[in-house]
Structure formats: C-alpha cells, structure tokens
Motif scaffolding. Structure first.
Motif, PDB file in Angstrom:
ATOM      1  N   LEU A 168       0.838  -1.201   0.000  1.00  0.00           N
ATOM      2  CA  LEU A 168       0.000   0.000   0.000  1.00  0.00           C
ATOM      3  C   LEU A 168       0.871   1.249   0.000  1.00  0.00           C
ATOM      4  O   LEU A 168       0.602   2.212  -0.733  1.00  0.00           O
ATOM      5  N   THR A 169       1.927   1.268   0.808  1.00  0.00           N
ATOM      6  CA  THR A 169       2.830   2.418   0.838  1.00  0.00           C
ATOM      7  C   THR A 169       3.508   2.618  -0.506  1.00  0.00           C
ATOM      8  O   THR A 169       3.588   3.743  -1.020  1.00  0.00           O
ATOM      9  N   ALA A 170       4.002   1.538  -1.102  1.00  0.00           N
ATOM     10  CA  ALA A 170       4.657   1.645  -2.407  1.00  0.00           C
ATOM     11  C   ALA A 170       3.681   2.154  -3.464  1.00  0.00           C
ATOM     12  O   ALA A 170       4.040   2.992  -4.313  1.00  0.00           O
ATOM     13  N   TYR A 171       2.459   1.651  -3.440  1.00  0.00           N
ATOM     14  CA  TYR A 171       1.434   2.081  -4.388  1.00  0.00           C
ATOM     15  C   TYR A 171       1.175   3.574  -4.261  1.00  0.00           C
ATOM     16  O   TYR A 171       1.141   4.304  -5.265  1.00  0.00           O
ATOM     17  N   ARG A 172       1.016   4.044  -3.032  1.00  0.00           N
ATOM     18  CA  ARG A 172       0.760   5.466  -2.811  1.00  0.00           C
ATOM     19  C   ARG A 172       1.955   6.316  -3.236  1.00  0.00           C
ATOM     20  O   ARG A 172       1.797   7.376  -3.857  1.00  0.00           O
ATOM     21  N   MET A 173       3.169   5.857  -2.894  1.00  0.00           N
ATOM     22  CA  MET A 173       4.368   6.609  -3.258  1.00  0.00           C
ATOM     23  C   MET A 173       4.504   6.744  -4.770  1.00  0.00           C
ATOM     24  O   MET A 173       4.830   7.812  -5.290  1.00  0.00           O
ATOM     25  N   LEU A 174       4.266   5.651  -5.483  1.00  0.00           N
ATOM     26  CA  LEU A 174       4.430   5.666  -6.931  1.00  0.00           C
ATOM     27  C   LEU A 174       3.360   6.491  -7.635  1.00  0.00           C
ATOM     28  O   LEU A 174       3.669   7.382  -8.445  1.00  0.00           O
ATOM     29  N   PHE A 175       2.108   6.198  -7.341  1.00  0.00           N
ATOM     30  CA  PHE A 175       1.027   6.654  -8.207  1.00  0.00           C
ATOM     31  C   PHE A 175       0.233   7.845  -7.687  1.00  0.00           C
ATOM     32  O   PHE A 175      -0.380   8.553  -8.477  1.00  0.00           O
ATOM     33  N   ARG A 176       0.241   8.090  -6.385  1.00  0.00           N
ATOM     34  CA  ARG A 176      -0.454   9.267  -5.870  1.00  0.00           C
ATOM     35  C   ARG A 176       0.551  10.360  -5.522  1.00  0.00           C
ATOM     36  O   ARG A 176       0.548  11.424  -6.118  1.00  0.00           O
ATOM     37  N   SER A 177       1.445  10.077  -4.567  1.00  0.00           N
ATOM     38  CA  SER A 177       2.407  11.093  -4.156  1.00  0.00           C
ATOM     39  C   SER A 177       3.416  11.384  -5.266  1.00  0.00           C
ATOM     40  O   SER A 177       3.753  12.537  -5.540  1.00  0.00           O
ATOM     41  N   GLY A 178       3.912  10.325  -5.909  1.00  0.00           N
ATOM     42  CA  GLY A 178       4.910  10.505  -6.960  1.00  0.00           C
ATOM     43  C   GLY A 178       4.341  10.806  -8.323  1.00  0.00           C
ATOM     44  O   GLY A 178       5.060  11.271  -9.208  1.00  0.00           O
ATOM     45  N   ALA A 179       3.050  10.523  -8.533  1.00  0.00           N
ATOM     46  CA  ALA A 179       2.371  10.774  -9.815  1.00  0.00           C
ATOM     47  C   ALA A 179       3.152  10.209 -10.992  1.00  0.00           C
ATOM     48  O   ALA A 179       3.212  10.804 -12.070  1.00  0.00           O
ATOM     49  N   ALA A 180       3.757   9.039 -10.806  1.00  0.00           N
ATOM     50  CA  ALA A 180       4.560   8.435 -11.871  1.00  0.00           C
ATOM     51  C   ALA A 180       3.673   7.950 -13.011  1.00  0.00           C
ATOM     52  O   ALA A 180       2.587   7.409 -12.789  1.00  0.00           O
ATOM     53  N   GLN A 181       4.162   8.135 -14.224  1.00  0.00           N
ATOM     54  CA  GLN A 181       3.436   7.759 -15.430  1.00  0.00           C
ATOM     55  C   GLN A 181       4.241   6.710 -16.208  1.00  0.00           C
ATOM     56  O   GLN A 181       5.463   6.678 -16.140  1.00  0.00           O
ATOM     57  N   PRO A 182       3.551   5.823 -16.958  1.00  0.00           N
ATOM     58  CA  PRO A 182       4.266   4.825 -17.753  1.00  0.00           C
ATOM     59  C   PRO A 182       5.342   5.463 -18.616  1.00  0.00           C
ATOM     60  O   PRO A 182       5.121   6.510 -19.239  1.00  0.00           O
ATOM     61  N   GLY A 183       6.513   4.838 -18.613  1.00  0.00           N
ATOM     62  CA  GLY A 183       7.642   5.347 -19.373  1.00  0.00           C
ATOM     63  C   GLY A 183       8.589   6.223 -18.578  1.00  0.00           C
ATOM     64  O   GLY A 183       9.730   6.440 -18.995  1.00  0.00           O
ATOM     65  N   GLN A 184       8.146   6.724 -17.423  1.00  0.00           N
ATOM     66  CA  GLN A 184       9.027   7.546 -16.605  1.00  0.00           C
ATOM     67  C   GLN A 184      10.025   6.677 -15.842  1.00  0.00           C
ATOM     68  O   GLN A 184       9.813   5.481 -15.646  1.00  0.00           O
ATOM     69  N   ARG A 185      11.124   7.324 -15.409  1.00  0.00           N
ATOM     70  CA  ARG A 185      12.164   6.635 -14.647  1.00  0.00           C
ATOM     71  C   ARG A 185      11.970   6.916 -13.157  1.00  0.00           C
ATOM     72  O   ARG A 185      11.776   8.062 -12.754  1.00  0.00           O
ATOM     73  N   VAL A 186      12.050   5.848 -12.361  1.00  0.00           N
ATOM     74  CA  VAL A 186      11.856   5.957 -10.915  1.00  0.00           C
ATOM     75  C   VAL A 186      13.048   5.292 -10.226  1.00  0.00           C
ATOM     76  O   VAL A 186      13.381   4.139 -10.528  1.00  0.00           O
ATOM     77  N   LEU A 187      13.690   6.034  -9.309  1.00  0.00           N
ATOM     78  CA  LEU A 187      14.791   5.502  -8.520  1.00  0.00           C
ATOM     79  C   LEU A 187      14.249   5.026  -7.183  1.00  0.00           C
ATOM     80  O   LEU A 187      13.604   5.788  -6.463  1.00  0.00           O
ATOM     81  N   VAL A 188      14.514   3.762  -6.841  1.00  0.00           N
ATOM     82  CA  VAL A 188      14.101   3.175  -5.558  1.00  0.00           C
ATOM     83  C   VAL A 188      15.359   2.938  -4.742  1.00  0.00           C
ATOM     84  O   VAL A 188      16.218   2.131  -5.116  1.00  0.00           O
ATOM     85  N   GLN A 189      15.484   3.632  -3.622  1.00  0.00           N
ATOM     86  CA  GLN A 189      16.662   3.499  -2.782  1.00  0.00           C
ATOM     87  C   GLN A 189      16.504   2.306  -1.842  1.00  0.00           C
ATOM     88  O   GLN A 189      15.556   2.238  -1.059  1.00  0.00           O
ATOM     89  N   GLY A 190      17.429   1.344  -1.943  1.00  0.00           N
ATOM     90  CA  GLY A 190      17.396   0.167  -1.071  1.00  0.00           C
ATOM     91  C   GLY A 190      16.690  -0.987  -1.748  1.00  0.00           C
ATOM     92  O   GLY A 190      15.491  -0.929  -1.998  1.00  0.00           O
ATOM     93  N   ALA A 191      17.426  -2.065  -2.004  1.00  0.00           N
ATOM     94  CA  ALA A 191      16.894  -3.138  -2.849  1.00  0.00           C
ATOM     95  C   ALA A 191      16.130  -4.207  -2.087  1.00  0.00           C
ATOM     96  O   ALA A 191      15.363  -4.955  -2.685  1.00  0.00           O
ATOM     97  N   GLY A 192      16.314  -4.319  -0.769  1.00  0.00           N
ATOM     98  CA  GLY A 192      15.777  -5.486  -0.085  1.00  0.00           C
ATOM     99  C   GLY A 192      14.570  -5.252   0.784  1.00  0.00           C
ATOM    100  O   GLY A 192      13.892  -6.195   1.163  1.00  0.00           O
ATOM    101  N   GLY A 193      14.275  -4.008   1.136  1.00  0.00           N
ATOM    102  CA  GLY A 193      13.167  -3.733   2.040  1.00  0.00           C
ATOM    103  C   GLY A 193      11.811  -4.038   1.431  1.00  0.00           C
ATOM    104  O   GLY A 193      11.659  -4.109   0.204  1.00  0.00           O
ATOM    105  N   GLY A 194      10.809  -4.216   2.285  1.00  0.00           N
ATOM    106  CA  GLY A 194       9.486  -4.576   1.806  1.00  0.00           C
ATOM    107  C   GLY A 194       8.884  -3.544   0.878  1.00  0.00           C
ATOM    108  O   GLY A 194       8.300  -3.887  -0.160  1.00  0.00           O
ATOM    109  N   VAL A 195       9.004  -2.258   1.207  1.00  0.00           N
ATOM    110  CA  VAL A 195       8.453  -1.203   0.352  1.00  0.00           C
ATOM    111  C   VAL A 195       9.210  -1.155  -0.974  1.00  0.00           C
ATOM    112  O   VAL A 195       8.606  -0.992  -2.042  1.00  0.00           O
TER     113      VAL A 195
END
Length: 319
Positions: free
Chosen positions: A140-167
């Motif tokens: 749920l947190t990842a979904y909100r970060m990507l699509f509501r707070s981050g307003a990410a759109q298909p084709g855009q580049r997104v940097l995710v800091q930290g490879a192993g955490g649940g989010v």
C-alpha cells in the motif's frame, strides 16, 4: 488466545521485550468486528515498538503487528486496513487522531484481531492469505508513493533506494507492471540481482550514477539522501516514507529550491487505496514476494530474521 506482545522496551536488544503466549482476547468498542487471523506480515514498525518508539510503558503489554488477512465470523475473507481513525476512518470518534494497529489498539500478531468494520476489505480470491497479509503496509505504501504522491506515469524513470526492504520490493513489482523504468540501489549484490529478476531495469550500488530520474522513492534517509537529490531531474519529485538510517545531514536545500524539486511525504494509504492495490495485484498477476513463513508461535524467530536484514521481501506469520 495465542499472541505475540511487547512487554518491555529495549533499544539495544528489542527481542528481549517480546512475549509469545496465551492472553485474553482484546475488548473492542461497538461497531468493531473480530477477524480470525490466517496470516500476518512483519514490518520494521514492529521492531520500533519493541524499542519503545511510539508506545508508552503504561500501554504494555501491547500485541504487535499491523498487517493481517483472515476470516470474519460470517465467513467473509478479508484484508485488514491497519489505519484507525483520522479523516479516512469510520466507527471511531470523529476527533480521534490517526493511528495504526499495535499503537493504540492491539495488533495482528494474534489468533484474532478486532478492528472497525470500515477497516475490512474483501480479499481477492486469487491471493492467498499469506500474500494478502503482505499488502496493507509495504505494498500500500509503495502504491501510494508511486502513483499518488509521486504521480509516476508509464515510461518515466523511478529511482528506488534500497533493494531489499518490503516497500522497495513492492515498488519494483508494482512499478514494472505499470510500465515504469525502475532503477534500484542496494549494497548487496544478491539483492540487486533479485530486483532485476522482479522487473527492475537497472540495479546499482548506492551512490552510483544512474542518470536523471523523474521520481525518487526514499525510505533510507541519511545514507542515500544526497544521491536522491543529485539523481532527480529539475522539477522532479522525491517521495519520503521512511528514514531507516536517520535524518539527512545536510539536507541539500540549495539544490532543492534552485532545481525546484518537490519533496513529498507518504504514510501508507487509505482504505480505498488498499482496495485499489489489491485489485491491481489480482488483475496483473503480480504477487507479493514472500521471503519466509513462520508459525505464530515462532514470532521471535521471524523478528530475528528481520533484525538480521538478510531477508528480501516479506516475512509472514501464519496462524
């Protein structure tokens, strides 16, 4: 009722304050319902509770856990939304501040949890109880970060800091399925490889050059903040949902205002958004990555694995 509870606080040895055993079933206000827990997932919030963050001694013992999936008395299979009260809340006083399970009310590491009826969302038939129990915080947190707070759109580049955490794992899976180009950082080579297998386009060591990105998902804090500010494009967005390494020093505010970077906070999501991310998973075939499963009676072992940092994906307790 079997449950896992925090009975004392220890910043240095959090598991010393854990007690797993029988305890009375929790009482609940009118309008709340009982859910027989089938599975619950761990979050770092549980370790913070054992350290004494967000709880007071007079609230102990407190049942740990924020996330769960289970069955109501009438046979309804449900996922529990962990946020109680606040503007999205129901079945609580209108002026009650927002909290999450295991802070003011007993949590989900138990054979039964009681929550406002409003907090229940139907479990999609295609998700197992263990998979569904992974969703209410990390996905749920990842979904909100990507699509509501981050307003990410298909084709855009997104940097995710930290490879192993649940989010972070959830963001890779959800973002890749939505057509985003996901770039991940991580110190552990095996975790970077796992991120690539889950759909990341690129996985690099912390601080490596990645080119400009449209959105950064930041849950690490001090250790990665300067890299996040350098990587985001002018006018881009940094969405913050955690500070596992502490507050950034310095905050790089000169770059923030000169390049008009937006910094947006995100904390979990609404009940309606929980329904949306469950539907997203059901329709795309994406399933939460489960690192390991433990019976509720072995909650200490599950929390020890989380403390070690060796896990990739979610740790689940099954009842």
């Amino acid at each position: 009722m079997l449950s896992a509870r925090v009975v004392s606080f220890s910043p240095d040895d959090p598991l010393s304050g854990l007690e797993v055993g029988d305890a009375p079933a929790p009482a609940a206000p009118d309008g709340w319902v009982g859910v027989d827990v089938r599975a619950a997932s761990l979050n770092h919030h549980d370790l913070w509770s054992l350290r004494g963050v967000g709880l007071r001694a007079e609230q102990l013992p407190m049942v740990l856990g924020t996330d769960a999936a289970g069955v109501t008395a009438d046979g309804r299979e449900v996922v529990v939304h962990a946020v109680v009260g606040g503007p999205d809340g129901r079945d609580v006083p209108g002026d009650e501040p927002r909290t999450i399970l295991s802070e003011r009310y007993p949590g989900t590491f138990a054979e039964q949890v009681r929550v406002p009826a409003w907090n229940l969302v139907d479990k999609p038939a295609g998700l197992t109880f263990a998979e569904a129990a992974c969703v209410p915080t990390a996905y749920l947190t990842a979904y909100r970060m990507l699509f509501r707070s981050g307003a990410a759109q298909p084709g855009q580049r997104v940097l995710v800091q930290g490879a192993g955490g649940g989010v972070a794992v959830a963001a890779v899976q959800l973002g890749a399925a939505a057509g985003l180009e996901i770039v991940v950082t991580g110190r552990d080579a095996a975790k970077r490889e796992r991120a690539l297998a889950l759909g990341a386009a690129q996985a690099v060591e912390p601080g490596a050059r990645v080119g400009r990105v449209d959105v950064v998902l930041e849950t690490v804090g001090r250790a990665t903040w300067e890299h996040s500010v350098r990587a985001v494009r002018p006018g881009g967005r940094i969405v913050v949902a955690g500070l596992t390494s502490g507050d950034p020093e310095p905050a790089s505010l000169t770059k923030v205002f000169f390049q008009e970077i937006s910094i947006i906070g995100a904390t979990m999501g609404t009940r309606d958004e929980l329904g949306q991310v469950l539907a997203f998973l059901a329709r795309t075939g994406v399933r939460p990555l489960i690192d390991s499963r433990y019976p509720l009676a072995r909650a200490a072992d599950a929390l020890a694995r989380m403390t070690s940092g060796a896990h990739v994906g979610k740790i689940v307790l099954e009842v």
